[in-house]
Design a protein around this motif. Structure first.
Motif, PDB file in Angstrom:
ATOM      1  N   GLY A 139       0.778  -1.236   0.000  1.00 17.84           N
ATOM      2  CA  GLY A 139       0.000   0.000   0.000  1.00 17.84           C
ATOM      3  C   GLY A 139       0.803   1.277   0.000  1.00 17.84           C
ATOM      4  O   GLY A 139       0.354   2.299   0.545  1.00 17.84           O
ATOM      5  N   VAL A 140       1.976   1.273  -0.615  1.00 21.10           N
ATOM      6  CA  VAL A 140       2.831   2.471  -0.618  1.00 21.10           C
ATOM      7  C   VAL A 140       2.238   3.520  -1.574  1.00 21.10           C
ATOM      8  O   VAL A 140       1.996   3.241  -2.752  1.00 21.10           O
ATOM      9  CB  VAL A 140       4.264   2.116  -1.024  1.00 21.10           C
ATOM     10  N   GLU A 141       2.019   4.711  -1.051  1.00 21.70           N
ATOM     11  CA  GLU A 141       1.433   5.796  -1.847  1.00 21.70           C
ATOM     12  C   GLU A 141       2.064   7.132  -1.456  1.00 21.70           C
ATOM     13  O   GLU A 141       2.492   7.321  -0.314  1.00 21.70           O
ATOM     14  CB  GLU A 141      -0.083   5.887  -1.630  1.00 21.70           C
ATOM     15  N   LEU A 142       2.101   8.064  -2.425  1.00 23.21           N
ATOM     16  CA  LEU A 142       2.490   9.445  -2.161  1.00 23.21           C
ATOM     17  C   LEU A 142       1.246  10.321  -2.164  1.00 23.21           C
ATOM     18  O   LEU A 142       0.317  10.083  -2.952  1.00 23.21           O
ATOM     19  CB  LEU A 142       3.463   9.947  -3.234  1.00 23.21           C
ATOM     20  N   ASP A 143       1.215  11.346  -1.305  1.00 24.77           N
ATOM     21  CA  ASP A 143       0.047  12.224  -1.303  1.00 24.77           C
ATOM     22  C   ASP A 143       0.061  13.198  -2.469  1.00 24.77           C
ATOM     23  O   ASP A 143      -0.953  13.823  -2.774  1.00 24.77           O
ATOM     24  CB  ASP A 143      -0.075  12.973   0.025  1.00 24.77           C
ATOM     25  N   LYS A 144       1.198  13.320  -3.158  1.00 18.59           N
ATOM     26  CA  LYS A 144       1.271  14.127  -4.381  1.00 18.59           C
ATOM     27  C   LYS A 144       2.446  13.633  -5.207  1.00 18.59           C
ATOM     28  O   LYS A 144       3.425  13.107  -4.662  1.00 18.59           O
ATOM     29  CB  LYS A 144       1.416  15.619  -4.056  1.00 18.59           C
ATOM     30  N   ASP A 145       2.348  13.772  -6.507  1.00 18.11           N
ATOM     31  CA  ASP A 145       3.449  13.349  -7.377  1.00 18.11           C
ATOM     32  C   ASP A 145       4.206  14.519  -7.970  1.00 18.11           C
ATOM     33  O   ASP A 145       5.126  14.337  -8.760  1.00 18.11           O
ATOM     34  CB  ASP A 145       2.950  12.420  -8.485  1.00 18.11           C
ATOM     35  N   MET A 146       3.809  15.757  -7.587  1.00 16.67           N
ATOM     36  CA  MET A 146       4.524  16.942  -8.040  1.00 16.67           C
ATOM     37  C   MET A 146       4.511  17.992  -6.941  1.00 16.67           C
ATOM     38  O   MET A 146       3.501  18.186  -6.264  1.00 16.67           O
ATOM     39  CB  MET A 146       3.903  17.522  -9.318  1.00 16.67           C
ATOM     40  N   ALA A 164       7.255  24.474   4.872  1.00 16.76           N
ATOM     41  CA  ALA A 164       5.889  23.957   4.802  1.00 16.76           C
ATOM     42  C   ALA A 164       5.641  23.106   3.563  1.00 16.76           C
ATOM     43  O   ALA A 164       4.640  22.388   3.503  1.00 16.76           O
ATOM     44  CB  ALA A 164       4.893  25.122   4.835  1.00 16.76           C
ATOM     45  N   LEU A 165       6.510  23.169   2.562  1.00 14.14           N
ATOM     46  CA  LEU A 165       6.341  22.377   1.348  1.00 14.14           C
ATOM     47  C   LEU A 165       6.856  20.962   1.586  1.00 14.14           C
ATOM     48  O   LEU A 165       8.009  20.769   1.993  1.00 14.14           O
ATOM     49  CB  LEU A 165       7.084  23.036   0.183  1.00 14.14           C
ATOM     50  N   GLN A 166       6.032  19.966   1.302  1.00 13.42           N
ATOM     51  CA  GLN A 166       6.400  18.603   1.648  1.00 13.42           C
ATOM     52  C   GLN A 166       5.622  17.583   0.834  1.00 13.42           C
ATOM     53  O   GLN A 166       4.591  17.884   0.246  1.00 13.42           O
ATOM     54  CB  GLN A 166       6.149  18.353   3.139  1.00 13.42           C
ATOM     55  N   VAL A 167       6.175  16.363   0.799  1.00  9.25           N
ATOM     56  CA  VAL A 167       5.518  15.202   0.217  1.00  9.25           C
ATOM     57  C   VAL A 167       5.476  14.134   1.305  1.00  9.25           C
ATOM     58  O   VAL A 167       6.474  13.898   1.992  1.00  9.25           O
ATOM     59  CB  VAL A 167       6.284  14.670  -1.013  1.00  9.25           C
ATOM     60  N   THR A 168       4.324  13.489   1.465  1.00  9.23           N
ATOM     61  CA  THR A 168       4.191  12.449   2.481  1.00  9.23           C
ATOM     62  C   THR A 168       3.971  11.097   1.810  1.00  9.23           C
ATOM     63  O   THR A 168       3.107  10.959   0.940  1.00  9.23           O
ATOM     64  CB  THR A 168       3.025  12.753   3.433  1.00  9.23           C
ATOM     65  N   VAL A 169       4.763  10.118   2.214  1.00  8.75           N
ATOM     66  CA  VAL A 169       4.618   8.752   1.726  1.00  8.75           C
ATOM     67  C   VAL A 169       3.988   7.916   2.844  1.00  8.75           C
ATOM     68  O   VAL A 169       4.352   8.050   4.012  1.00  8.75           O
ATOM     69  CB  VAL A 169       5.973   8.157   1.277  1.00  8.75           C
ATOM     70  N   THR A 170       3.008   7.086   2.483  1.00 10.37           N
ATOM     71  CA  THR A 170       2.325   6.238   3.451  1.00 10.37           C
ATOM     72  C   THR A 170       2.381   4.783   2.992  1.00 10.37           C
ATOM     73  O   THR A 170       2.599   4.491   1.814  1.00 10.37           O
ATOM     74  CB  THR A 170       0.856   6.658   3.634  1.00 10.37           C
ATOM     75  N   TRP A 171       2.172   3.862   3.941  1.00 10.16           N
ATOM     76  CA  TRP A 171       2.145   2.433   3.637  1.00 10.16           C
ATOM     77  C   TRP A 171       1.299   1.727   4.700  1.00 10.16           C
ATOM     78  O   TRP A 171       0.989   2.291   5.761  1.00 10.16           O
ATOM     79  CB  TRP A 171       3.560   1.852   3.615  1.00 10.16           C
ATOM     80  N   GLU A 172       0.912   0.507   4.401  1.00  4.54           N
ATOM     81  CA  GLU A 172       0.158  -0.293   5.363  1.00  4.54           C
ATOM     82  C   GLU A 172       1.122  -0.855   6.414  1.00  4.54           C
ATOM     83  O   GLU A 172       2.167  -1.389   6.078  1.00  4.54           O
ATOM     84  CB  GLU A 172      -0.559  -1.439   4.652  1.00  4.54           C
ATOM     85  N   ASN A 173       0.722  -0.732   7.681  1.00  6.21           N
ATOM     86  CA  ASN A 173       1.600  -1.206   8.755  1.00  6.21           C
ATOM     87  C   ASN A 173       0.771  -1.599   9.974  1.00  6.21           C
ATOM     88  O   ASN A 173       0.935  -1.046  11.067  1.00  6.21           O
ATOM     89  CB  ASN A 173       2.616  -0.125   9.124  1.00  6.21           C
ATOM     90  N   PRO A 174      -0.129  -2.581   9.822  1.00  3.49           N
ATOM     91  CA  PRO A 174      -1.034  -2.928  10.934  1.00  3.49           C
ATOM     92  C   PRO A 174      -0.325  -3.501  12.143  1.00  3.49           C
ATOM     93  O   PRO A 174      -0.842  -3.411  13.266  1.00  3.49           O
ATOM     94  CB  PRO A 174      -1.978  -3.965  10.297  1.00  3.49           C
ATOM     95  N   ASP A 175       0.859  -4.081  11.953  1.00  2.00           N
ATOM     96  CA  ASP A 175       1.576  -4.701  13.074  1.00  2.00           C
ATOM     97  C   ASP A 175       2.664  -3.803  13.648  1.00  2.00           C
ATOM     98  O   ASP A 175       3.472  -4.258  14.476  1.00  2.00           O
ATOM     99  CB  ASP A 175       2.198  -6.022  12.624  1.00  2.00           C
ATOM    100  N   ALA A 176       2.710  -2.540  13.206  1.00  2.60           N
ATOM    101  CA  ALA A 176       3.712  -1.578  13.701  1.00  2.60           C
ATOM    102  C   ALA A 176       5.128  -2.094  13.501  1.00  2.60           C
ATOM    103  O   ALA A 176       5.995  -1.942  14.359  1.00  2.60           O
ATOM    104  CB  ALA A 176       3.463  -1.223  15.160  1.00  2.60           C
ATOM    105  N   GLY A 177       5.377  -2.727  12.338  1.00  2.00           N
ATOM    106  CA  GLY A 177       6.722  -3.167  12.011  1.00  2.00           C
ATOM    107  C   GLY A 177       7.597  -2.001  11.606  1.00  2.00           C
ATOM    108  O   GLY A 177       7.105  -0.928  11.231  1.00  2.00           O
ATOM    109  N   LEU A 178       8.918  -2.184  11.679  1.00  2.00           N
ATOM    110  CA  LEU A 178       9.841  -1.114  11.325  1.00  2.00           C
ATOM    111  C   LEU A 178       9.977  -0.979   9.808  1.00  2.00           C
ATOM    112  O   LEU A 178      10.074  -1.978   9.089  1.00  2.00           O
ATOM    113  CB  LEU A 178      11.215  -1.362  11.933  1.00  2.00           C
ATOM    114  N   HIS A 179       9.983   0.261   9.339  1.00  2.00           N
ATOM    115  CA  HIS A 179      10.251   0.606   7.948  1.00  2.00           C
ATOM    116  C   HIS A 179      11.196   1.804   7.940  1.00  2.00           C
ATOM    117  O   HIS A 179      11.281   2.561   8.911  1.00  2.00           O
ATOM    118  CB  HIS A 179       8.969   0.996   7.199  1.00  2.00           C
ATOM    119  N   PHE A 180      11.916   1.991   6.843  1.00  2.00           N
ATOM    120  CA  PHE A 180      12.658   3.236   6.647  1.00  2.00           C
ATOM    121  C   PHE A 180      12.504   3.665   5.197  1.00  2.00           C
ATOM    122  O   PHE A 180      12.079   2.890   4.325  1.00  2.00           O
ATOM    123  CB  PHE A 180      14.127   3.117   7.059  1.00  2.00           C
TER     124      PHE A 180
END
Length: 291
Positions: A139-146, A164-180
């Motif tokens: 489920g990796v997604e960006l909130d904007k591509d530009m 204040a300018l930023q891009v946020t990346v999200t992913w599924e993590n129901p078990d609170a596993g580590l990601h970087f």
């Protein structure tokens, strides 16, 4: 695609691998089948596999006496290092950096679900470890591509628009596993965000986050260097790396042995998998955009 994964992974672990190296005299000399001379010198393993990427992140050092600076641990440059998967076997060779080993052939592919075993022959004994390559983050997604970047002036810096300018990346993590998360600039020749900034020699730009148990990471404009396309890489962390990372703040006066999945030595052998998304930075036309 990969650049310098090993040094960044080692940095992310903080001082825990150094603590492993320095604590061997307390925890690493229990094997009575070897001589005292062999027990006095043990190998510390830092070996990382990345799905779909070359194998070049294996580093070997020696243990050091407790009280000495583990950052000055000697590298092990004459070990025999072998990677196996089932009946397949690959002999790793020394790379340019002292103590580092890798495989330059094209017949070794690191894939999801593979069980790898590493064998290191050093100091008259064999150290071994195993790891399973995890699946990629889901489920990796960006909130904007530009992201539009204004012309940089003292005014834009002072008003905090860049922060204040930023891009946020999200992913599924129901078990609170580590990601970087890695962020990599794909065009080192692109226009710089800040006036008169140039990375020497047209080198690629890449940053890495600390491991997190959240399901998102925010990439802020001041962290980046130039316009153009960027790749965001989200890595799923394997269990043995997570255990070692979560013990990185252990007090050196505490006699609890840090986690290690190396038998006959100390350290870590772990694997990672990733998913990628891309975004682009463009110069805004006219007024600066609202954050």
């Amino acid at each position: 695609m990969k650049s310098g994964n090993f040094s960044r992974m080692r940095s992310a672990l903080g001082g825990i691998l150094s603590l492993l190296a320095a604590s061997a005299c307390l925890f690493g000399c229990s094997d009575t089948t070897t001589s005292p001379e062999a027990d006095a010198r043990q190998v510390v393993v830092e070996a990382f596999l990345f799905a779909g990427e070359p194998v070049d992140d294996v580093r070997l050092t020696e243990t050091v006496p407790l009280g000495e600076d583990p950052g000055l641990a000697p590298t092990v440059d004459d070990a025999v290092v072998t990677l196996t998967r089932g009946s397949e076997r690959w002999l790793l060779t020394r790379l340019a950096e002292p103590g580092t080993y890798g495989y330059s052939g094209v017949d070794l592919q690191v894939r999801e679900g593979d069980l790898f075993r590493i064998e290191i022959e050093a100091f008259g004994r064999t150290a071994t470890g195993e790891t399973v390559v995890p699946g990629p983050p889901a489920g990796v997604e960006l909130d904007k591509d530009m992201l539009e970047v204004p012309e940089i002036t003292p005014g834009t810096i002072q008003t905090g628009i860049l922060q204040a300018l930023q891009v946020t990346v999200t992913w599924e993590n129901p078990d609170a596993g580590l990601h970087f998360v890695d962020v990599e600039g794909l065009d080192p020749e692109a226009e710089s965000i800040l006036p008169s900034f140039n990375r020497p020699g047209g080198q690629s730009f890449r940053i890495r986050s600390e491991p997190t148990d959240e399901n998102f990471h925010t990439i802020r404009l001041p962290q980046l260097e130039h316009l153009g396309p960027h790749r965001t890489i989200v890595y799923r962390v394997n269990r043995e790396y997570a255990d070692l990372y979560n013990n990185r703040v252990q007090d050196s006066r505490d006699l609890n042995e840090p986690p290690s999945n190396i038998t006959g030595g100390l350290g870590i052998f772990s694997a990672f998998n990733s998913a990628e998304r891309e975004f682009v930075l463009v110069r805004a036309s006219g007024d600066a955009p609202s954050p």
